[in-house]
Design an enzyme around this catalytic site. Sequence first.
Site, PDB file in Angstrom:
ATOM      1  N   ASP A   5       0.779  -1.171   0.137  1.00  0.00           N
ATOM      2  CA  ASP A   5      -0.073  -0.039   0.175  1.00  0.00           C
ATOM      3  C   ASP A   5       0.813   1.325   0.019  1.00  0.00           C
ATOM      4  O   ASP A   5       2.124   1.243   0.282  1.00  0.00           O
ATOM      5  CB  ASP A   5      -0.778  -0.111   1.241  1.00  0.00           C
ATOM      6  CG  ASP A   5      -2.271   0.861   1.197  1.00  0.00           C
ATOM      7  OD1 ASP A   5      -3.328   0.652   1.736  1.00  0.00           O
ATOM      8  OD2 ASP A   5      -2.121   1.640   0.312  1.00  0.00           O
ATOM      9  N   GLU A  15     -10.295   7.348   4.611  1.00  0.00           N
ATOM     10  CA  GLU A  15      -9.270   6.657   5.424  1.00  0.00           C
ATOM     11  C   GLU A  15      -9.289   7.113   7.134  1.00  0.00           C
ATOM     12  O   GLU A  15     -10.136   7.588   7.491  1.00  0.00           O
ATOM     13  CB  GLU A  15      -7.891   7.069   4.839  1.00  0.00           C
ATOM     14  CG  GLU A  15      -7.736   6.044   3.428  1.00  0.00           C
ATOM     15  CD  GLU A  15      -6.620   6.184   2.665  1.00  0.00           C
ATOM     16  OE1 GLU A  15      -6.500   6.345   1.616  1.00  0.00           O
ATOM     17  OE2 GLU A  15      -5.594   5.470   3.605  1.00  0.00           O
TER      18      GLU A  15
HETATM   19  C1  GLC Z   1      -4.249   4.502   0.357  1.00  0.00           C
HETATM   20  C2  GLC Z   1      -5.183   3.304   0.574  1.00  0.00           C
HETATM   21  C3  GLC Z   1      -5.259   2.226  -0.504  1.00  0.00           C
HETATM   22  C4  GLC Z   1      -5.309   2.847  -1.823  1.00  0.00           C
HETATM   23  C5  GLC Z   1      -3.988   3.206  -2.082  1.00  0.00           C
HETATM   24  C6  GLC Z   1      -3.541   4.026  -3.372  1.00  0.00           C
HETATM   25  O1  GLC Z   1      -3.332   4.750   1.259  1.00  0.00           O
HETATM   26  O2  GLC Z   1      -4.750   2.441   1.811  1.00  0.00           O
HETATM   27  O3  GLC Z   1      -6.665   1.788  -0.398  1.00  0.00           O
HETATM   28  O4  GLC Z   1      -5.657   1.959  -2.860  1.00  0.00           O
HETATM   29  O5  GLC Z   1      -3.236   4.449  -1.006  1.00  0.00           O
HETATM   30  O6  GLC Z   1      -4.099   5.459  -3.556  1.00  0.00           O
END
Ligand code: GLC
Length: 613
Positions: A268, A467
């Site tokens: 991630d 988030e």
């Molecule tokens: C974010 C998220 C994830 C996402 C990634 C790319 O922090 O946790 O779900 O796909 O970054 O944006």
Amino acid sequence: MSNFEKRISELMAKMNLDQMVGQMVQPERQFITPEQVKKHHIGSVLSGGGSVPGDNKPEDWIAMNDEYWAASMEADDEHLAIPIVYGVDAIHGNSNVTGAVVFPHNIGLGAAKDPEMMERIARTTAREIAVTGVEWTFAPTLAVARNSHWGRTYESYSEDPQIVTEYAPRFVRGLQSDLGEESVIGCVKHFIGDGATVHGIDQGDAQIDEEELRRLHLPPYQAAIDAGVLTVMASLNSWNGLKCHEHRYLLTDILKDELGFRGFIVSDWDGIDCLAEDFGKAVELGLNSGMDMFMVTEKWEEFIQHTKTLVNSGRIPKKRIEDAVRRILRVKFEFGLFDKPRPAERKLSKQTEIFGSKEHRDVALEAVRKSLVMLKNDDALLPLEKSTRILVAGKNANNRGHQCGGFTVNWQGAISNEEIVGGQSIWEGIQTLAPSAVLSDNLEGNEANPDQHDVAIVVIGETPYAEMLGDIRVPGLLQEYSTFPNSTPIPLDDSEVAEVYASNLYLHEMHPEDIATINNITSRGVPVVAVMLGGRPLVVEKELEASSAFVMAWLPGSEGHGVADVLFGDFDIQGKLSFSWPKYDNENWNVGDPNYNPRFPYGFGLTYDKTNN
Ligand code: GLC
């Protein structure tokens, strides 16, 4: 997965370490040029939420990825032609892009309880992505969210793994289908336990035993792998104090070996940063966990250097790199990327008129109608007649941005009608069906008058977040949490924590304007139908008490007309809660709990057909 192993082996035999390590890197588009993609043999580029090219139209996206793709395919003495793959968070439609069809977020789809529809939503979303020249979406989220304080609850279909397990393969097949011109690569996330953290703290610690992890959180991934999902994203949370991003048992022993996953694991967003103070050590821990591609948004050159040093020093075995590269190439071959034309020459790139089309919007409308859950309907006030004299109020009544929630145009979502091109606000939908309806000037309902209005529709609830900024965290909690042994380091002082959404689940405290508007109208003698927008169940005792009818619309997306369709009975209201609804903040009920006693139980939902209420 069919057999491309021979082609992969032949290509790998030509690759040097630089070219192999480059395939394992996914920078963010703002921090890498097409020239650098070629020079460093980069395997993938992504757009973070809101990171958009040009005027953010499909043509701009096609042109952007076409440039990256062309650079990656420009073979010379130093560089082998291996196409990059471009990734985005198209988690509820291709919602970064202006004019996209924005689907209801997953929590509403869970309430619809319609696995067949999920495949159609995914197929439509794949078309909305492919028409922008993009090949990969970081979706579907397979979180089984167990605490509504979590800011990402709305990305979860349900607290019940059964729904998530039913939906997972359907959505994967809808996205990937025949891996052809109208398909994209799926990515199930976040492996594993993202919805299981203590107090619902985003990126926190899932303190559960292995039996519970396997019973509640693993089945959706097995179903997705059986359906052929090509990528998995590792989670930013910890499991019993150890970060998933360094968890070899989870990522290699279980995901790759036990579940038989043969695609690749992507980290991630900068997820290895918190593994160690020293970035080189963090890289080593991430590589050893079994992750294959690294979403290293800015420090990607450092990542490459550290990885090469670790391999050349023997601290990372070459076969770990080879496993990662083989998996990445397997996905690119499986997806036909080597044989597909460049983005600008692809079939859908020449059909940008399908983007945001009525055909696509009709699928989203169906999803909105099926997702609504009715919690109260005194004296069968709903459905309304279209001739009813209606006053519409509430901060969320006429705001397509608020309807869509997070991961829409911007990471944290949009806050206006103007940012969401296409679709209708709930007010616009009501106005279409009931032309005599009136919108309150300042949305507070001061005009309410029983001589002029039979009923008021008041649209209340949350405003967009994403988030950790959507977390609801009780003050002082962090002190308790951060004393857990080996817990993820959380700042002791709440003030150090990014601004979270609220400090408890009480709607009347986080948004007092809502109960004020409802009371303002009922005190003038006009009954209220409350329609709530939001990414999770909240404590709404005051709002329920003050309203004659109450409908949860979740985060319906761009097609607000679907809410009006149901309020006027053109479609029955059929949604059933896929999450238990709390009566107090310090409760945390999940279906199956002993002494289960929520305000509304999992599966609850009134309909217009009185026989089954
Ligand atoms: C974010 C998220 C994830 C996402 C990634 C790319 O922090 O946790 O779900 O796909 O970054 O944006």
